[in-house]
Motif scaffolding. Structure first.
Motif, PDB file in Angstrom:
ATOM      1  N   LYS A 187       0.835  -1.202   0.000  1.00 35.74           N
ATOM      2  CA  LYS A 187       0.000   0.000   0.000  1.00 35.74           C
ATOM      3  C   LYS A 187       0.872   1.255   0.000  1.00 35.74           C
ATOM      4  O   LYS A 187       1.878   1.312   0.690  1.00 35.74           O
TER       5      LYS A 187
ATOM      6  N   ARG B 201      -3.252   3.440  -2.398  1.00 32.18           N
ATOM      7  CA  ARG B 201      -3.101   2.830  -3.727  1.00 32.18           C
ATOM      8  C   ARG B 201      -2.373   1.507  -3.573  1.00 32.18           C
ATOM      9  O   ARG B 201      -1.460   1.378  -2.757  1.00 32.18           O
ATOM     10  N   GLN B 202      -2.776   0.515  -4.370  1.00 30.69           N
ATOM     11  CA  GLN B 202      -2.153  -0.804  -4.348  1.00 30.69           C
ATOM     12  C   GLN B 202      -1.042  -0.827  -5.402  1.00 30.69           C
ATOM     13  O   GLN B 202      -1.313  -0.686  -6.592  1.00 30.69           O
ATOM     14  N   MET B 203       0.206  -0.989  -4.939  1.00 30.90           N
ATOM     15  CA  MET B 203       1.365  -0.903  -5.820  1.00 30.90           C
ATOM     16  C   MET B 203       2.036  -2.267  -5.957  1.00 30.90           C
ATOM     17  O   MET B 203       2.084  -3.041  -5.007  1.00 30.90           O
TER      18      MET B 203
ATOM     19  N   GLU C 163       0.543   1.431  -9.861  1.00 33.36           N
ATOM     20  CA  GLU C 163      -0.737   1.011  -9.287  1.00 33.36           C
ATOM     21  C   GLU C 163      -1.276  -0.177 -10.080  1.00 33.36           C
ATOM     22  O   GLU C 163      -1.446  -0.090 -11.298  1.00 33.36           O
TER      23      GLU C 163
END
Length: 96
Positions: A37, A84-86, A74
């Motif tokens: 995250k 954001r999911q990275m 992302e």
């Protein structure tokens, strides 16, 4: 290996043993795909903790045994405001 938010759920003192254990199981040139995250605020609080490339590649984290291959940015949108999911790809270095 697919690490779905495990690294980012761990406190700083728990990351070294986790990364050490993964390095023992992943063969030379093996791939670890890590999702973490990125947070706009509250970065010092967790879990989940805010994680960036530098955090992953600390010598006491994955940096001791893995090479950084690529940042995917992302990977999908989250319905969690301010996060954001990275995605990150790491490769296990050659064993000594």
């Amino acid at each position: 290996v697919y690490d779905k938010d495990s690294f980012g759920a761990l406190s700083l003192e728990m990351r070294q043993p986790y990364c050490q254990r993964l390095s023992e199981f992943v063969k030379s040139n093996g791939i670890v795909y890590v999702e973490v995250k990125n947070k706009e605020s509250g970065r010092e609080f967790g879990p989940p903790y805010h994680v960036e490339r530098n955090d992953l590649m600390e010598e006491t984290s994955f940096g001791g045994a893995f090479d950084y291959v690529n940042a995917l940015g992302e990977v999908y949108p989250l319905n969690m405001g301010g996060m954001r999911q990275m995605g990150h790809i790491l490769r296990r270095g050659l064993r000594k």
